[in-house]
Design a protein around this motif. Structure first.
Motif, PDB file in Angstrom:
ATOM      1  N   MET A  34     103.191  15.422  21.298  1.00 28.01           N
ATOM      2  CA  MET A  34     104.280  16.054  20.559  1.00 28.01           C
ATOM      3  C   MET A  34     104.066  15.864  19.065  1.00 28.01           C
ATOM      4  O   MET A  34     103.457  14.873  18.628  1.00 28.01           O
ATOM      5  CB  MET A  34     105.613  15.434  20.957  1.00 28.01           C
ATOM      6  N   GLY A  35     104.593  16.790  18.308  1.00 24.60           N
ATOM      7  CA  GLY A  35     104.475  16.682  16.864  1.00 24.60           C
ATOM      8  C   GLY A  35     105.717  17.179  16.173  1.00 24.60           C
ATOM      9  O   GLY A  35     106.478  17.973  16.737  1.00 24.60           O
ATOM     10  N   TRP A  36     105.919  16.678  14.973  1.00 22.97           N
ATOM     11  CA  TRP A  36     106.952  17.183  14.068  1.00 22.97           C
ATOM     12  C   TRP A  36     106.254  17.845  12.890  1.00 22.97           C
ATOM     13  O   TRP A  36     105.310  17.280  12.310  1.00 22.97           O
ATOM     14  CB  TRP A  36     107.853  16.059  13.580  1.00 22.97           C
ATOM     15  N   PHE A  37     106.753  18.992  12.524  1.00 23.77           N
ATOM     16  CA  PHE A  37     106.197  19.776  11.431  1.00 23.77           C
ATOM     17  C   PHE A  37     107.346  20.260  10.563  1.00 23.77           C
ATOM     18  O   PHE A  37     108.504  20.274  11.011  1.00 23.77           O
ATOM     19  CB  PHE A  37     105.407  20.969  11.988  1.00 23.77           C
ATOM     20  N   ARG A  38     107.038  20.634   9.339  1.00 17.69           N
ATOM     21  CA  ARG A  38     108.108  21.130   8.476  1.00 17.69           C
ATOM     22  C   ARG A  38     107.599  22.275   7.615  1.00 17.69           C
ATOM     23  O   ARG A  38     106.403  22.358   7.303  1.00 17.69           O
ATOM     24  CB  ARG A  38     108.675  20.019   7.605  1.00 17.69           C
ATOM     25  N   GLN A  39     108.531  23.120   7.245  1.00 15.70           N
ATOM     26  CA  GLN A  39     108.190  24.272   6.420  1.00 15.70           C
ATOM     27  C   GLN A  39     109.292  24.485   5.389  1.00 15.70           C
ATOM     28  O   GLN A  39     110.443  24.725   5.749  1.00 15.70           O
ATOM     29  CB  GLN A  39     108.004  25.523   7.275  1.00 15.70           C
ATOM     30  N   ALA A  40     108.906  24.366   4.128  1.00 17.63           N
ATOM     31  CA  ALA A  40     109.818  24.635   3.032  1.00 17.63           C
ATOM     32  C   ALA A  40     109.695  26.101   2.636  1.00 17.63           C
ATOM     33  O   ALA A  40     108.676  26.743   2.898  1.00 17.63           O
ATOM     34  CB  ALA A  40     109.494  23.735   1.841  1.00 17.63           C
ATOM     35  N   PRO A  41     110.711  26.671   1.988  1.00 23.21           N
ATOM     36  CA  PRO A  41     110.667  28.085   1.599  1.00 23.21           C
ATOM     37  C   PRO A  41     109.440  28.396   0.750  1.00 23.21           C
ATOM     38  O   PRO A  41     109.139  27.686  -0.212  1.00 23.21           O
ATOM     39  CB  PRO A  41     111.957  28.262   0.803  1.00 23.21           C
ATOM     40  N   GLY A  42     108.720  29.441   1.145  1.00 22.64           N
ATOM     41  CA  GLY A  42     107.556  29.871   0.398  1.00 22.64           C
ATOM     42  C   GLY A  42     106.324  29.027   0.586  1.00 22.64           C
ATOM     43  O   GLY A  42     105.312  29.244  -0.089  1.00 22.64           O
ATOM     44  N   TYR A  95     110.405  21.355  12.654  1.00 23.38           N
ATOM     45  CA  TYR A  95     110.120  21.867  13.989  1.00 23.38           C
ATOM     46  C   TYR A  95     109.438  20.792  14.825  1.00 23.38           C
ATOM     47  O   TYR A  95     108.606  20.043  14.313  1.00 23.38           O
ATOM     48  CB  TYR A  95     109.182  23.061  13.917  1.00 23.38           C
ATOM     49  N   CYS A  96     109.756  20.756  16.099  1.00 29.04           N
ATOM     50  CA  CYS A  96     108.948  19.956  17.003  1.00 29.04           C
ATOM     51  C   CYS A  96     108.090  20.909  17.846  1.00 29.04           C
ATOM     52  O   CYS A  96     108.432  22.077  18.016  1.00 29.04           O
ATOM     53  CB  CYS A  96     109.794  19.052  17.898  1.00 29.04           C
ATOM     54  N   ALA A  97     106.988  20.385  18.328  1.00 30.79           N
ATOM     55  CA  ALA A  97     106.050  21.199  19.080  1.00 30.79           C
ATOM     56  C   ALA A  97     105.347  20.342  20.118  1.00 30.79           C
ATOM     57  O   ALA A  97     105.215  19.121  19.944  1.00 30.79           O
ATOM     58  CB  ALA A  97     105.031  21.846  18.142  1.00 30.79           C
ATOM     59  N   GLN A 114     113.099  25.817  17.839  1.00 35.20           N
ATOM     60  CA  GLN A 114     113.642  26.803  16.903  1.00 35.20           C
ATOM     61  C   GLN A 114     113.790  26.245  15.494  1.00 35.20           C
ATOM     62  O   GLN A 114     114.002  27.005  14.542  1.00 35.20           O
ATOM     63  CB  GLN A 114     114.992  27.318  17.396  1.00 35.20           C
ATOM     64  N   GLY A 115     113.702  24.933  15.351  1.00 35.58           N
ATOM     65  CA  GLY A 115     113.787  24.309  14.038  1.00 35.58           C
ATOM     66  C   GLY A 115     115.182  23.819  13.703  1.00 35.58           C
ATOM     67  O   GLY A 115     116.182  24.332  14.213  1.00 35.58           O
ATOM     68  N   THR A 116     115.233  22.804  12.837  1.00 32.22           N
ATOM     69  CA  THR A 116     116.506  22.279  12.351  1.00 32.22           C
ATOM     70  C   THR A 116     116.366  22.032  10.850  1.00 32.22           C
ATOM     71  O   THR A 116     115.356  21.499  10.385  1.00 32.22           O
ATOM     72  CB  THR A 116     116.909  21.003  13.111  1.00 32.22           C
ATOM     73  N   GLN A 117     117.378  22.424  10.099  1.00 35.95           N
ATOM     74  CA  GLN A 117     117.319  22.339   8.644  1.00 35.95           C
ATOM     75  C   GLN A 117     117.640  20.933   8.174  1.00 35.95           C
ATOM     76  O   GLN A 117     118.636  20.338   8.599  1.00 35.95           O
ATOM     77  CB  GLN A 117     118.298  23.323   8.007  1.00 35.95           C
ATOM     78  N   VAL A 118     116.809  20.417   7.292  1.00 39.22           N
ATOM     79  CA  VAL A 118     117.065  19.156   6.613  1.00 39.22           C
ATOM     80  C   VAL A 118     117.121  19.443   5.121  1.00 39.22           C
ATOM     81  O   VAL A 118     116.180  19.995   4.553  1.00 39.22           O
ATOM     82  CB  VAL A 118     115.973  18.115   6.919  1.00 39.22           C
ATOM     83  N   THR A 119     118.229  19.080   4.501  1.00 37.11           N
ATOM     84  CA  THR A 119     118.401  19.284   3.070  1.00 37.11           C
ATOM     85  C   THR A 119     118.733  17.951   2.422  1.00 37.11           C
ATOM     86  O   THR A 119     119.683  17.285   2.835  1.00 37.11           O
ATOM     87  CB  THR A 119     119.512  20.300   2.778  1.00 37.11           C
TER      88      THR A 119
END
Length: 122
Positions: A34-42, A95-97, A114-119
């Motif tokens: 399993m992995g955790w990944f993240r994507q910021a805008p742009g 995101y987890c995968a 589907q992802g979860t937002q962290v701010t």
């Protein structure tokens, strides 16, 4: 087929903590890394942390080492990401995968939540 659902995201001040959870279902989940990944805008999707099925192997991106901890409870089919000392730069959709091996590249994972937002506010 593996179905993944993330939870635990939200808004937190810099220096705070959050714990993300990823619940997995599907009869083929057994044995998956399993992995955790993240994507910021742009920006591209980046690897945050990965963990092998047994939990004996973990990997962390340099930017989160010492602050984030990945763990899993296979009895509960759940993977966690404990995030401490959060910084505004950690703001992203997380995101987890699931994949057959604990690889660093996001392309190695075939099943995604589907992802979860962290701010993180400054």
């Amino acid at each position: 087929q593996v179905h993944l659902v993330e939870s635990g995201g939200g808004l937190v001040q810099a220096g705070g903590s959050l714990r993300l959870s990823c619940a997995a279902s599907g009869r083929t989940y057994s044995g998956y890394a399993m992995g955790w990944f993240r994507q910021a805008p742009g920006k591209e999707r980046d690897t945050v942390a990965v963990i092998s099925w047994s939990g004996s192997f973990t990997y962390y991106a340099d930017s989160v080492k010492g602050r984030f901890t990945i763990s899993r409870d296979n009895a509960k089919n759940t993977v966690y990401l404990q995030m401490n000392s959060l910084e505004p730069e950690d703001t992203a959709v997380y995101y987890c995968a699931a994949g057959p091996r604990a690889m660093m590249a996001p392309s190695s994972y075939g099943y995604w939540g589907q992802g979860t937002q962290v701010t993180v506010s400054s």
